[in-house]
Scaffold this motif. Sequence first.
Motif, PDB file in Angstrom:
ATOM      1  N   HIS A  61     -19.040 -19.775  76.562  1.00 52.56           N
ATOM      2  CA  HIS A  61     -19.594 -18.569  76.856  1.00 52.56           C
ATOM      3  C   HIS A  61     -20.607 -18.064  75.266  1.00 52.56           C
ATOM      4  CE1 HIS A  61     -17.781 -19.215  80.985  1.00 52.56           C
ATOM      5  NE2 HIS A  61     -19.090 -18.409  81.006  1.00 52.56           N
ATOM      6  N   PHE A  62     -19.659 -18.278  74.188  1.00 53.34           N
ATOM      7  CA  PHE A  62     -20.119 -17.544  73.514  1.00 53.34           C
ATOM      8  C   PHE A  62     -20.990 -18.277  72.157  1.00 53.34           C
ATOM      9  CE2 PHE A  62     -18.089 -13.640  70.419  1.00 53.34           C
ATOM     10  CZ  PHE A  62     -19.870 -12.434  70.357  1.00 53.34           C
ATOM     11  N   ASN A  63     -21.890 -18.233  72.277  1.00 51.74           N
ATOM     12  CA  ASN A  63     -22.339 -19.582  70.907  1.00 51.74           C
ATOM     13  C   ASN A  63     -22.577 -18.540  69.281  1.00 51.74           C
ATOM     14  OD1 ASN A  63     -24.534 -21.765  70.193  1.00 51.74           O
ATOM     15  ND2 ASN A  63     -26.394 -20.893  71.004  1.00 51.74           N
ATOM     16  N   MET A  64     -21.781 -19.082  69.217  1.00 47.70           N
ATOM     17  CA  MET A  64     -21.407 -18.817  67.345  1.00 47.70           C
ATOM     18  C   MET A  64     -21.561 -19.953  66.130  1.00 47.70           C
ATOM     19  SD  MET A  64     -17.720 -17.031  67.150  1.00 47.70           S
ATOM     20  CE  MET A  64     -18.718 -15.268  68.036  1.00 47.70           C
ATOM     21  N   GLN A  65     -21.737 -19.240  65.089  1.00 47.20           N
ATOM     22  CA  GLN A  65     -21.584 -20.620  64.555  1.00 47.20           C
ATOM     23  C   GLN A  65     -20.249 -21.074  63.970  1.00 47.20           C
ATOM     24  OE1 GLN A  65     -23.677 -19.323  60.875  1.00 47.20           O
ATOM     25  NE2 GLN A  65     -25.331 -19.247  61.847  1.00 47.20           N
ATOM     26  N   GLY A  66     -20.146 -22.224  64.163  1.00 48.13           N
ATOM     27  CA  GLY A  66     -18.739 -23.102  64.376  1.00 48.13           C
ATOM     28  C   GLY A  66     -17.984 -22.760  65.539  1.00 48.13           C
ATOM     29  N   SER A  67     -18.047 -22.302  66.510  1.00 50.47           N
ATOM     30  CA  SER A  67     -17.031 -22.183  67.427  1.00 50.47           C
ATOM     31  C   SER A  67     -16.407 -23.331  67.696  1.00 50.47           C
ATOM     32  CB  SER A  67     -18.080 -21.617  68.252  1.00 50.47           C
ATOM     33  OG  SER A  67     -19.261 -22.322  68.637  1.00 50.47           O
ATOM     34  N   SER A  68     -17.263 -24.756  67.401  1.00 49.29           N
ATOM     35  CA  SER A  68     -15.887 -25.435  68.166  1.00 49.29           C
ATOM     36  C   SER A  68     -15.107 -25.924  66.806  1.00 49.29           C
ATOM     37  CB  SER A  68     -17.289 -27.066  67.803  1.00 49.29           C
ATOM     38  OG  SER A  68     -18.020 -26.886  67.012  1.00 49.29           O
ATOM     39  N   LYS A  69     -15.248 -25.040  65.618  1.00 53.86           N
ATOM     40  CA  LYS A  69     -14.165 -25.835  64.860  1.00 53.86           C
ATOM     41  C   LYS A  69     -12.858 -24.752  64.286  1.00 53.86           C
ATOM     42  CE  LYS A  69     -17.323 -28.940  62.545  1.00 53.86           C
ATOM     43  NZ  LYS A  69     -17.735 -29.122  60.662  1.00 53.86           N
ATOM     44  N   LEU A  70     -13.255 -23.575  64.970  1.00 55.19           N
ATOM     45  CA  LEU A  70     -12.739 -22.507  64.462  1.00 55.19           C
ATOM     46  C   LEU A  70     -12.229 -21.846  65.284  1.00 55.19           C
ATOM     47  CD1 LEU A  70     -14.610 -20.943  61.113  1.00 55.19           C
ATOM     48  CD2 LEU A  70     -12.292 -22.239  61.466  1.00 55.19           C
ATOM     49  N   THR A  71     -12.555 -21.761  66.455  1.00 51.33           N
ATOM     50  CA  THR A  71     -11.731 -20.311  67.517  1.00 51.33           C
ATOM     51  C   THR A  71     -10.473 -20.878  67.720  1.00 51.33           C
ATOM     52  OG1 THR A  71     -13.495 -21.947  69.356  1.00 51.33           O
ATOM     53  CG2 THR A  71     -14.068 -20.046  67.918  1.00 51.33           C
ATOM     54  N   GLY A  72     -10.385 -22.200  67.740  1.00 55.31           N
ATOM     55  CA  GLY A  72      -9.169 -22.406  68.303  1.00 55.31           C
ATOM     56  C   GLY A  72      -7.873 -22.231  67.373  1.00 55.31           C
ATOM     57  N   ALA A  73      -8.361 -21.951  66.017  1.00 54.76           N
ATOM     58  CA  ALA A  73      -6.931 -21.517  65.561  1.00 54.76           C
ATOM     59  C   ALA A  73      -7.077 -20.217  65.425  1.00 54.76           C
ATOM     60  CB  ALA A  73      -7.371 -22.051  63.823  1.00 54.76           C
ATOM     61  N   ILE A  74      -8.030 -18.934  65.807  1.00 59.32           N
ATOM     62  CA  ILE A  74      -8.165 -17.844  65.707  1.00 59.32           C
ATOM     63  C   ILE A  74      -7.064 -17.283  66.409  1.00 59.32           C
ATOM     64  CG2 ILE A  74      -8.803 -15.598  66.662  1.00 59.32           C
ATOM     65  CD1 ILE A  74     -11.642 -17.743  67.160  1.00 59.32           C
ATOM     66  N   SER A 122     -19.174 -10.039  65.817  1.00 57.68           N
ATOM     67  CA  SER A 122     -19.620 -11.435  65.355  1.00 57.68           C
ATOM     68  C   SER A 122     -20.388 -11.844  65.288  1.00 57.68           C
ATOM     69  CB  SER A 122     -17.996 -11.741  65.267  1.00 57.68           C
ATOM     70  OG  SER A 122     -17.371 -11.217  64.960  1.00 57.68           O
ATOM     71  N   THR A 123     -21.449 -12.873  64.139  1.00 61.52           N
ATOM     72  CA  THR A 123     -21.708 -13.581  64.941  1.00 61.52           C
ATOM     73  C   THR A 123     -21.309 -15.284  64.413  1.00 61.52           C
ATOM     74  OG1 THR A 123     -22.951 -13.262  62.410  1.00 61.52           O
ATOM     75  CG2 THR A 123     -24.453 -12.251  64.148  1.00 61.52           C
ATOM     76  N   ALA A 124     -20.222 -15.571  63.237  1.00 62.50           N
ATOM     77  CA  ALA A 124     -20.188 -16.408  62.940  1.00 62.50           C
ATOM     78  C   ALA A 124     -18.375 -16.773  63.338  1.00 62.50           C
ATOM     79  CB  ALA A 124     -19.808 -17.081  61.604  1.00 62.50           C
ATOM     80  N   ALA A 125     -18.230 -17.666  63.812  1.00 64.29           N
ATOM     81  CA  ALA A 125     -16.680 -17.978  64.102  1.00 64.29           C
ATOM     82  C   ALA A 125     -15.491 -17.425  63.181  1.00 64.29           C
ATOM     83  CB  ALA A 125     -16.149 -19.540  64.275  1.00 64.29           C
ATOM     84  N   TRP A 126     -15.827 -17.798  62.152  1.00 62.44           N
ATOM     85  CA  TRP A 126     -15.220 -17.287  60.946  1.00 62.44           C
ATOM     86  C   TRP A 126     -14.850 -15.747  60.960  1.00 62.44           C
ATOM     87  CZ3 TRP A 126     -16.480 -13.499  56.814  1.00 62.44           C
ATOM     88  CH2 TRP A 126     -17.452 -13.907  56.765  1.00 62.44           C
ATOM     89  N   HIS A 127     -15.736 -14.655  61.209  1.00 56.83           N
ATOM     90  CA  HIS A 127     -15.877 -13.060  61.672  1.00 56.83           C
ATOM     91  C   HIS A 127     -14.448 -13.186  62.609  1.00 56.83           C
ATOM     92  CE1 HIS A 127     -19.989 -13.110  60.312  1.00 56.83           C
ATOM     93  NE2 HIS A 127     -19.918 -13.070  59.036  1.00 56.83           N
ATOM     94  N   LEU A 128     -14.737 -13.618  63.833  1.00 49.44           N
ATOM     95  CA  LEU A 128     -13.671 -13.439  64.664  1.00 49.44           C
ATOM     96  C   LEU A 128     -12.290 -14.186  63.860  1.00 49.44           C
ATOM     97  CD1 LEU A 128     -15.524 -15.062  67.454  1.00 49.44           C
ATOM     98  CD2 LEU A 128     -14.571 -12.592  67.071  1.00 49.44           C
ATOM     99  N   LEU A 129     -11.859 -15.129  63.281  1.00 46.76           N
ATOM    100  CA  LEU A 129     -10.622 -15.724  62.051  1.00 46.76           C
ATOM    101  C   LEU A 129     -10.453 -14.245  61.728  1.00 46.76           C
ATOM    102  CD1 LEU A 129      -8.848 -17.708  62.501  1.00 46.76           C
ATOM    103  CD2 LEU A 129      -9.966 -18.004  59.903  1.00 46.76           C
ATOM    104  N   VAL A 130     -10.952 -13.597  61.339  1.00 44.94           N
ATOM    105  CA  VAL A 130     -10.325 -12.347  60.050  1.00 44.94           C
ATOM    106  C   VAL A 130     -10.381 -11.654  60.528  1.00 44.94           C
ATOM    107  CG1 VAL A 130     -11.613 -11.476  58.216  1.00 44.94           C
ATOM    108  CG2 VAL A 130     -12.019 -13.432  57.838  1.00 44.94           C
TER     109      VAL A 130
END
Length: 458
Positions: A61-74, A122-130
Amino acid sequence: MTSETFTLSFEDQSQRQSHALPRVDGGRAAIMNLVGCSILQLSSWGFVMSYGVLQEQYTTHFNMQGSSKLTGAIGTTLNGVLYMSLPIISTLLAGRLYQWRRMAAILGLLISSASLVISASSTAAWHLLVTQGILCGLGSALLYSPSTLQLNEWWVRRKSFAYGVTLAAKNIVGTGTPYLNLALLGRLGLQNTLRVWGVITFVSGILALPLMHQRGEWPTNQQYHHYRRRTPWKFLTHPTFYVFHIGNIIFSSGYGLPQTYLPSYASQILHRSQMEGSLMLALFNLPGIFSCVAFGILGDGTPLIGAYKPTPFTTTFLSAIGAALPVFFIWGLAAQSGLVGLALFSVTYGFFASAYSATWGGALREIEREAVSHNEPIDTGVVYGLLNGGRGLGYVLGGVAGIELLKTGAVRKSSLAYGTEYGSVILYTGISSAIGGLSVFWNLAGRRYCISERTRPA
């Protein structure tokens, strides 16, 4: 020398205070610290333990850049940073930075709550990761570590019971927060849910911290540099620590797998809804509310049957083997269409596996006893931090292993759970759980060696 004696040795060396310290293992101050530490489980672990519900939102549901690659690592990063930071923070706050415990807890509360609020923008998955993975994990560790160190000083002979109570509170948090997340997401959406979690974290921390106080006083600034505490590491020269520590790492590598994959197993194999998948997690955490207290009491040496007092090795074995058997014989042998079997597994495995951390109090008592027998000082708060670090290492290893195990897939062709793509995950979970209790055989081997040495002819 007991841990209590060592913990307070700086006072004896610096100044003989005229007033007596508050008593341990009871009394208003000790109980208030226990209550505060229990409330703090919501600030430290609430978001961490309910993260699985948010993971699906990020990917669907959360459309952001790089979500498919990084959200699984959060989620993995969040748990890894939290657990792996605890040994370092605990060691520093138990020794040279002792007087900074309260400041560290306040700083951790501010970091963790602010990181959740900021992550909502956050607008990108790396924002969530940080923000969620690194900052929230570090803040939670700074908040959690001082509370366990102080609890360790207020509860000495009943240490295992105190840890069991706080772990029971942690399981209450783990039972309720997934449903809280579902309700918040349904009403407020993802961004506002994250902001609400920032507020929940901050408010619960503000309620808990005033209840917790250090036992005794640190010497004045003029005395500090002369009477700095030094962390004793002699326990690292004895095998008992490693027996418990290695078993803990291996057990933890499998413990995180059911929590990670039960919802997806219910969805993909049993074709159940998200609500029913969340129910499996609730059933997983709910029994731990009772088992953590029960195993905590046993860890203090409370008689189990008649006059028999279980050793720390025995309680660890009971938790480990009690967790392994449901994996092999309930989850593994469950039909691919049966939600009842999965629910039964969640309850039984959750009861015994959740109590494994509650056995650490007994392990600390055994490690402390060994140190006393060698006339060596020990700070069990540092040892507790290392055990938490071992659990974090196990989680990371288990997370990596889980990905490869899913690729391996079924153990054999069958209509049972072993025949699904989760078959290898199930088998690994059972084996790692059983290995986590092998310390009991180390104890038996040691006793037989001592007996043989005593009976050997001169």
